[in-house]
Design a protein around this motif. Structure first.
Motif, PDB file in Angstrom:
ATOM      1  N   ARG A  44       0.742  -1.038  -0.114  1.00 12.66           N
ATOM      2  CA  ARG A  44      -0.041  -0.050  -0.112  1.00 12.66           C
ATOM      3  C   ARG A  44       0.945   1.192  -0.018  1.00 12.66           C
ATOM      4  NH1 ARG A  44      -2.632  -1.517   3.860  1.00 12.66           N
ATOM      5  NH2 ARG A  44      -1.988  -0.154   5.490  1.00 12.66           N
ATOM      6  N   GLU A  45       1.941   1.368   0.923  1.00 10.78           N
ATOM      7  CA  GLU A  45       2.905   2.453   0.872  1.00 10.78           C
ATOM      8  C   GLU A  45       3.447   2.790  -0.357  1.00 10.78           C
ATOM      9  OE1 GLU A  45       5.255   1.703   4.125  1.00 10.78           O
ATOM     10  OE2 GLU A  45       3.589   2.439   5.817  1.00 10.78           O
ATOM     11  N   LEU A  46       4.009   1.390  -1.151  1.00  7.08           N
ATOM     12  CA  LEU A  46       4.432   1.790  -2.419  1.00  7.08           C
ATOM     13  C   LEU A  46       3.493   2.122  -3.452  1.00  7.08           C
ATOM     14  CD1 LEU A  46       6.753  -1.607  -2.458  1.00  7.08           C
ATOM     15  CD2 LEU A  46       7.505   0.631  -2.453  1.00  7.08           C
ATOM     16  N   GLU A  47       2.274   1.774  -3.619  1.00  6.83           N
ATOM     17  CA  GLU A  47       1.278   2.171  -4.501  1.00  6.83           C
ATOM     18  C   GLU A  47       1.235   3.620  -4.286  1.00  6.83           C
ATOM     19  OE1 GLU A  47      -1.142  -1.854  -5.106  1.00  6.83           O
ATOM     20  OE2 GLU A  47      -1.729  -0.507  -3.616  1.00  6.83           O
ATOM     21  N   LEU A  48       1.100   4.119  -2.898  1.00  5.38           N
ATOM     22  CA  LEU A  48       0.846   5.624  -2.779  1.00  5.38           C
ATOM     23  C   LEU A  48       2.030   6.375  -3.122  1.00  5.38           C
ATOM     24  CD1 LEU A  48      -1.273   5.251   0.615  1.00  5.38           C
ATOM     25  CD2 LEU A  48      -2.140   5.439  -1.796  1.00  5.38           C
TER      26      LEU A  48
END
Length: 80
Positions: A44-48
């Motif tokens: 999720r952090e990478l996607e954001l």
């Protein structure tokens, strides 16, 4: 959808009580769930951040999350 949470409670709301119970009383389930949650948070952090890693690496992370999710689902079904 980018940044979407894939927590077990979101993925399997029908197992809400069982997830909480196993997380308290089953060490293997708890450890696997923590690995799954950590992997989900990382993705999720990478996607954001617009995926500042190679597509193949992101695909591998998502595959690992899916494998953990399958294992957790199997444990939930076995204990239902």
């Amino acid at each position: 959808m980018l940044g979407e949470k894939h927590s077990l409670l979101n993925e399997f709301p029908e197992f809400n009580e069982l997830i909480h119970s196993l997380a308290k009383h089953d060490a293997h389930f708890k450890k696997t769930m923590q690995r799954y949650d950590d992997m989900d948070k990382e993705i999720r952090e990478l996607e954001l951040q617009n995926s500042p890693i190679e597509d193949a690496d992101m695909h591998e992370k998502k595959h690992q999350r899916a494998v953990l999710k399958d294992e957790l689902y199997d444990l939930l079904k076995a204990n239902a």
